[in-house]
Design an enzyme around this catalytic site. Structure first.
Site, mmCIF file in Angstrom:
data_model
loop_
_atom_site.group_PDB
_atom_site.id
_atom_site.type_symbol
_atom_site.label_atom_id
_atom_site.label_comp_id
_atom_site.label_asym_id
_atom_site.label_seq_id
_atom_site.Cartn_x
_atom_site.Cartn_y
_atom_site.Cartn_z
ATOM 1 N N LYS A 114 0.866 -1.192 0.000
ATOM 2 C CA LYS A 114 0.000 0.000 0.000
ATOM 3 C C LYS A 114 0.891 1.226 0.000
ATOM 4 O O LYS A 114 2.044 1.151 0.426
ATOM 5 C CB LYS A 114 -0.889 0.013 1.249
ATOM 6 C CG LYS A 114 -2.097 0.932 1.130
ATOM 7 C CD LYS A 114 -3.260 0.268 0.395
ATOM 8 C CE LYS A 114 -4.346 1.260 0.071
ATOM 9 N NZ LYS A 114 -5.536 0.602 -0.498
ATOM 10 N N ASP A 154 -6.742 4.464 -4.971
ATOM 11 C CA ASP A 154 -7.475 4.367 -3.695
ATOM 12 C C ASP A 154 -8.083 5.762 -3.501
ATOM 13 O O ASP A 154 -8.252 6.497 -4.488
ATOM 14 C CB ASP A 154 -6.534 3.970 -2.544
ATOM 15 C CG ASP A 154 -7.274 3.609 -1.253
ATOM 16 O OD1 ASP A 154 -7.802 2.499 -1.149
ATOM 17 O OD2 ASP A 154 -7.350 4.458 -0.331
HETATM 18 P P1 NDP Z 1 -12.614 8.072 -3.640
HETATM 19 O O1 NDP Z 1 -11.549 9.052 -3.397
HETATM 20 O O2 NDP Z 1 -13.088 7.844 -5.022
HETATM 21 O O3 NDP Z 1 -13.905 8.410 -2.752
HETATM 22 C C1 NDP Z 1 -13.828 8.490 -1.367
HETATM 23 C C2 NDP Z 1 -15.169 9.010 -0.854
HETATM 24 O O4 NDP Z 1 -15.182 8.929 0.563
HETATM 25 C C3 NDP Z 1 -15.403 10.466 -1.195
HETATM 26 O O5 NDP Z 1 -16.778 10.671 -1.334
HETATM 27 C C4 NDP Z 1 -14.852 11.193 0.024
HETATM 28 O O6 NDP Z 1 -15.436 12.458 0.220
HETATM 29 C C5 NDP Z 1 -15.237 10.248 1.128
HETATM 30 N N1 NDP Z 1 -14.256 10.349 2.214
HETATM 31 C C6 NDP Z 1 -12.932 10.091 2.160
HETATM 32 N N2 NDP Z 1 -12.336 10.320 3.334
HETATM 33 C C7 NDP Z 1 -13.313 10.727 4.144
HETATM 34 C C8 NDP Z 1 -13.332 11.123 5.507
HETATM 35 N N3 NDP Z 1 -12.206 11.115 6.251
HETATM 36 N N4 NDP Z 1 -14.529 11.480 6.042
HETATM 37 C C9 NDP Z 1 -15.668 11.490 5.281
HETATM 38 N N5 NDP Z 1 -15.695 11.122 3.987
HETATM 39 C C10 NDP Z 1 -14.548 10.753 3.438
HETATM 40 O O7 NDP Z 1 -12.088 6.713 -2.985
HETATM 41 P P2 NDP Z 1 -12.578 5.214 -3.227
HETATM 42 O O8 NDP Z 1 -14.034 5.206 -3.521
HETATM 43 O O9 NDP Z 1 -11.651 4.579 -4.178
HETATM 44 O O10 NDP Z 1 -12.295 4.554 -1.789
HETATM 45 C C11 NDP Z 1 -13.286 4.473 -0.759
HETATM 46 C C12 NDP Z 1 -12.921 3.374 0.222
HETATM 47 O O11 NDP Z 1 -12.864 2.111 -0.465
HETATM 48 C C13 NDP Z 1 -11.571 3.523 0.916
HETATM 49 O O12 NDP Z 1 -11.659 2.971 2.211
HETATM 50 C C14 NDP Z 1 -10.666 2.633 0.071
HETATM 51 O O13 NDP Z 1 -9.531 2.189 0.790
HETATM 52 C C15 NDP Z 1 -11.618 1.490 -0.209
HETATM 53 N N6 NDP Z 1 -11.250 0.648 -1.351
HETATM 54 C C16 NDP Z 1 -11.117 1.177 -2.606
HETATM 55 C C17 NDP Z 1 -10.812 0.362 -3.668
HETATM 56 C C18 NDP Z 1 -10.775 0.867 -5.063
HETATM 57 O O14 NDP Z 1 -10.696 0.047 -5.978
HETATM 58 N N7 NDP Z 1 -10.860 2.154 -5.309
HETATM 59 C C19 NDP Z 1 -10.524 -1.074 -3.468
HETATM 60 C C20 NDP Z 1 -10.776 -1.550 -2.135
HETATM 61 C C21 NDP Z 1 -11.097 -0.695 -1.122
HETATM 62 P P3 NDP Z 1 -14.615 13.772 -0.229
HETATM 63 O O15 NDP Z 1 -14.516 13.689 -1.702
HETATM 64 O O16 NDP Z 1 -15.447 14.919 0.255
HETATM 65 O O17 NDP Z 1 -13.282 13.673 0.459
#
Ligand code: NDP
Length: 439
Positions: A114, A154
């Site tokens: 990671k 991510d």
């Molecule tokens: P994105 O950056 O596309 O989206 C993240 C979303 O979560 C945004 O809406 C963001 O809001 C919100 N967010 C992030 N941090 C916070 C916080 N501290 N408090 C409140 N809202 C928050 O990321 P992903 O969709 O790719 O990832 C989401 C989750 O899925 C993570 O835990 C990641 O590790 C996990 N994941 C992702 C994978 C992938 O293929 N992308 C694979 C496996 C797991 P804002 O834009 O306002 O910050």
């Protein structure tokens, strides 16, 4: 156990796994003799580096960059890069640790890694994002390669960032190779990779329900997050006849009882990169709950009434109190798209209530699995159709569910997929480590 560890997220993740492993370690001292636990909690390598870049005002900015190469027993290190101001050594370490077991569960030949940076992409221009990505890769490129370490996206890292990093890697090495996944479909990406994590978390929920003679059809679903994982979880929910009624970002939550307008959400988040508050400009019948109005002990999303919940934002976004509220409102399915979104108290509540609970390392493994399919296509110079990749994804999610479910039964805790996933993933890695000797 540590009462107040400096690396709190990392210890939280380790404690959960070690608790699950108790029945394995009690019945056999084979893993103790091989010092597997001592070895598996220690990363093979941690790289920390300076990322200097020039902003639009001509000022030099500096961020902290990380790559953790945690375990390569099963294959090249594989895991995403996160760009978010909250990133620190503990967060990258917990994510890397979880990734080892998740990747093992997919059954594919990938080790765990990671990385990321404490960079905040919000409000930055494309030019600033590009210069940051180029600087990040200028250090990272010497540590990665298609057969050694293959990063992906991510939080804060999507197709745009992968493109800028790939371009810089190619320029520095002169090699056009599958060193990153999540690439554009124009130049080496795989169909379904963008959708894979969200789709996979929904497939996983469907398999959990199938085992209980139920389906998602007609179910009202809560989703947190509004990013890559959340959007494609919603898309698959609609395809299966379920109704996603919420989403959230770091500033607030949208509740739309008749169902979230997915086209609008994609436009707001994928194209215009706007706050969710703008959703109300199109849908005045929706409700917006700003973070300032969240309950002190949790998250407004989980206080809404629904049949199923898909946490798809970030770690520790669902507290013990949130879990109690979900259960009291009749929620019987929780499938985690995010990594470690539920606190330990929440996990304990779901397991005690015996609902269908799919922990992230099983339920969100579809993303990394499809990344491995992207590597396979790159290595063989082929590209597969959407249906081919989607069918593989479904089959992998089914296998992960079966592995976790069967293992939970074998260890006398039917339905406990946390225990099942941790033990099944651990055993595959541990056996490989033993066969490879003291490394
Ligand atoms: P994105 O950056 O596309 O989206 C993240 C979303 O979560 C945004 O809406 C963001 O809001 C919100 N967010 C992030 N941090 C916070 C916080 N501290 N408090 C409140 N809202 C928050 O990321 P992903 O969709 O790719 O990832 C989401 C989750 O899925 C993570 O835990 C990641 O590790 C996990 N994941 C992702 C994978 C992938 O293929 N992308 C694979 C496996 C797991 P804002 O834009 O306002 O910050």
């Amino acid at each position: 156990k540590h009462s107040s560890p400096a690396q709190s997220e990392f210890y939280q993740a380790v404690e959960e796994v070690l608790d699950s492993l108790e029945p394995v370690l009690e019945t056999s001292d084979r893993y103790q003799q091989e010092s597997i636990i001592q070895r598996i909690v220690e990363p093979e390598r941690q790289i920390m580096f300076r990322v200097p870049w020039v902003d639009d005002n001509g000022r030099i900015q500096v961020n902290k960059g990380y790559r953790i190469e945690f375990n390569s027993a099963l294959g090249p290190y594989k895991g995403g890069l996160r760009f978010h101001p909250s990133v620190n050594a503990s967060i990258i370490k917990f994510l890397g640790f979880e990734q080892i077991f998740k990747n093992a569960l997919t059954g594919l030949p990938i080790g765990g890694g990671k990385g990321g940076a404490n960079f905040n992409p919000k409000g930055r221009s494309d030019g600033e994002i590009m210069r940051f990505c180029q600087s990040f890769m200028t250090e990272l490129y010497r540590h990665i390669g298609p057969n050694t370490d293959v990063p992906a996206g991510d939080i804060g890292v999507g197709a745009r960032e992968i493109g800028y990093m790939f371009g810089q890697y190619k320029r520095l090495t002169g090699r056009y190779e599958g060193v990153l996944t999540g690439k554009s479909l124009l130049w080496g990406g795989s169909l379904v990779r963008k959708e894979a994590t969200g789709y996979g978390a929904v497939y996983f929920a469907e398999y959990m329900l199938e085992a209980r003679n139920e389906t998602l059809k007609g179910k009202k679903c809560l989703i947190s997050g509004a990013g890559n994982v959340a959007i494609y979880a919603m898309e698959k929910l609609y395809q299966l006849g379920a109704i996603p009624v919420s989403c959230s970002d770091s500033r607030g939550t949208i509740y739309h009882e008749k169902g979230i307008d997915l086209d609008l959400l994609k436009e707001l988040k994928e194209v215009r990169r706007k706050s969710l508050e703008e959703y109300l400009q199109t849908h005045s019948d929706a409700q917006y709950i700003p973070v300032s109005d969240y309950p002190a002990d949790g998250n407004a999303v989980w206080r809404l009434k629904a049949d199923a919940a898909f946490p798809c934002a970030t770690q520790n976004e669902l507290s013990g109190e949130d879990a109690q509220a979900l259960l009291a409102n009749g929620c019987t399915v929780v499938s985690e798209g995010a990594n470690m979104p539920s606190t330990q108290a929440a996990v304990d509540a779901f397991i005690a209530a015996k609902i269908a609970y799919g922990p992230g390392k099983a339920a969100n493994a579809g993303g990394v699995a499809t990344s491995q399919l992207e590597m396979a296509q790159n290595a063989s110079m082929q590209s597969w159709t959407f249906e081919q990749v989607d069918n593989r994804l479904k089959e992998i999610m089914k296998n992960i569910f079966n592995a976790a479910n069967d293992t939970a039964i074998e260890y006398g805790q039917p339905g406990n997929l946390v225990l099942g996933a941790n033990i099944a993933g651990f055993k595959r890695v541990a056996e490989a480590m033993i066969e490879q000797g003291a490394v």
